[in-house]
Design a protein around this motif. Structure first.
Motif, short mmCIF file in Angstrom:
data_model
loop_
_atom_site.label_atom_id
_atom_site.label_comp_id
_atom_site.label_asym_id
_atom_site.label_seq_id
_atom_site.Cartn_x
_atom_site.Cartn_y
_atom_site.Cartn_z
N PRO A 103 0.91 -1.22 0.12
CA PRO A 103 0.01 0.20 -0.06
C PRO A 103 0.79 1.33 -0.16
N PHE A 104 1.81 1.28 0.75
CA PHE A 104 2.94 2.42 0.86
C PHE A 104 3.56 2.57 -0.60
N MET A 105 3.96 1.55 -1.27
CA MET A 105 4.66 1.79 -2.55
C MET A 105 3.76 1.99 -3.61
N ARG A 106 2.28 1.43 -3.48
CA ARG A 106 1.51 2.17 -4.46
C ARG A 106 1.35 3.36 -4.37
N LYS A 107 1.17 4.09 -3.27
CA LYS A 107 1.23 5.39 -3.14
C LYS A 107 2.60 6.21 -3.72
N VAL A 108 3.54 5.72 -3.31
CA VAL A 108 4.64 6.30 -4.00
C VAL A 108 4.64 6.25 -5.28
N LEU A 109 4.32 5.23 -6.14
CA LEU A 109 4.24 5.18 -7.32
C LEU A 109 3.23 6.03 -8.10
N LEU A 110 2.19 6.13 -7.52
CA LEU A 110 1.07 7.24 -7.94
C LEU A 110 1.71 8.49 -7.76
N ALA A 111 2.23 8.96 -6.66
CA ALA A 111 2.87 10.33 -6.35
C ALA A 111 3.91 10.52 -7.46
N SER A 112 4.65 9.62 -7.66
CA SER A 112 5.55 9.79 -8.89
C SER A 112 4.96 9.94 -9.94
N TYR A 133 17.83 17.96 -16.54
CA TYR A 133 18.06 17.46 -15.22
C TYR A 133 16.64 17.19 -14.21
N SER A 134 15.80 18.25 -14.69
CA SER A 134 14.41 17.91 -13.97
C SER A 134 13.72 16.84 -14.33
N ARG A 135 13.92 16.72 -15.90
CA ARG A 135 13.18 15.47 -16.46
C ARG A 135 13.71 14.19 -16.01
N LEU A 136 15.19 14.21 -15.93
CA LEU A 136 15.87 13.10 -15.47
C LEU A 136 15.47 12.70 -13.92
N LEU A 137 15.62 13.74 -12.89
CA LEU A 137 14.93 13.52 -11.66
C LEU A 137 13.56 12.66 -11.69
N MET A 138 12.57 13.29 -12.60
CA MET A 138 11.27 12.62 -12.39
C MET A 138 11.20 11.41 -13.03
N GLY A 139 12.07 11.12 -14.16
CA GLY A 139 12.27 9.77 -14.39
C GLY A 139 12.92 8.59 -13.25
N ILE A 140 13.84 9.42 -12.62
CA ILE A 140 14.39 8.52 -11.81
C ILE A 140 13.31 8.10 -10.67
N LEU A 141 12.60 8.95 -10.22
CA LEU A 141 11.55 8.88 -9.10
C LEU A 141 10.53 7.75 -9.83
N PHE A 142 9.99 7.92 -10.84
CA PHE A 142 9.19 6.78 -11.36
C PHE A 142 9.81 5.55 -11.67
N GLY A 143 10.93 5.49 -12.20
CA GLY A 143 11.68 4.13 -12.26
C GLY A 143 11.84 3.46 -11.04
#
Length: 166
Positions: A103-112, A133-143
């Motif tokens: 449930p926590f990781m699902r929230k983290v994935l949704l937040a990303s 770099y901002s796009r790279l950071l957003m991609g890192i969070l999602f991946g």
């Protein structure tokens, strides 16, 4: 019964090792032909064809590696590379015996996903201009979130079935 559980553990290990190998190969492939080729025909290498169905490969939104455009944009670079790192991190978590909460990781994935959407939307509405770099950071969070949610799937608790009396 013990043999059944051991076979599941063996299958889980084989699946995890396979995912580690595939994600590592993808993470290396996104670098493009820059690590082995410097010729003028670099845009026609298999790297670009392979990733073209997933990524727009806009040269203004892609990093260069050794003088050649990478096979994917900066956001996809973050997704592929951090997904691979996340899969290796899951292996470490299994070794130390830590289990992530689904449930926590699902929230983290949704937040990303929401953060990536806001990044894209704010750029489209000229609220702010995102950078490589901002796009790279957003991609890192999602991946990373996508990889770690795979490790938390085992914590899903089945809902109890309601028994109706007649």
């Amino acid at each position: 019964m013990a043999e059944f559980y051991n076979s599941i553990g063996s299958l889980d290990r084989k699946w995890h090792v396979g995912l580690m190998i595939v994600s590592s190969l993808l993470a290396i492939s996104v670098l493009g032909p820059g690590w082995y080729s410097e010729d003028v025909l670099a845009p026609y290498h298999w790297h670009y064809s392979f990733f073209s169905w997933l990524c727009h490969q806009d040269p203004t939104r892609s990093f260069d590696f050794m003088g050649t455009q990478m096979a994917v944009c900066s956001r996809c670079l973050g997704i592929y590379s951090s997904f691979s790192v996340g899969i290796y991190f899951l292996w470490f978590l299994k070794i130390v015996g830590y289990q992530l909460s689904y449930p926590f990781m699902r929230k983290v994935l949704l937040a990303s996903i929401v953060m990536n959407g806001l990044d894209i939307l704010s750029n489209a509405l000229n609220i702010w201009t995102n950078t490589l770099y901002s796009r790279l950071l957003m991609g890192i969070l999602f991946g990373l979130a996508a990889a770690l949610i795979l490790g938390s799937v085992g914590t899903i608790k089945p809902k109890p079935k309601k028994v109706h009396s007649v």
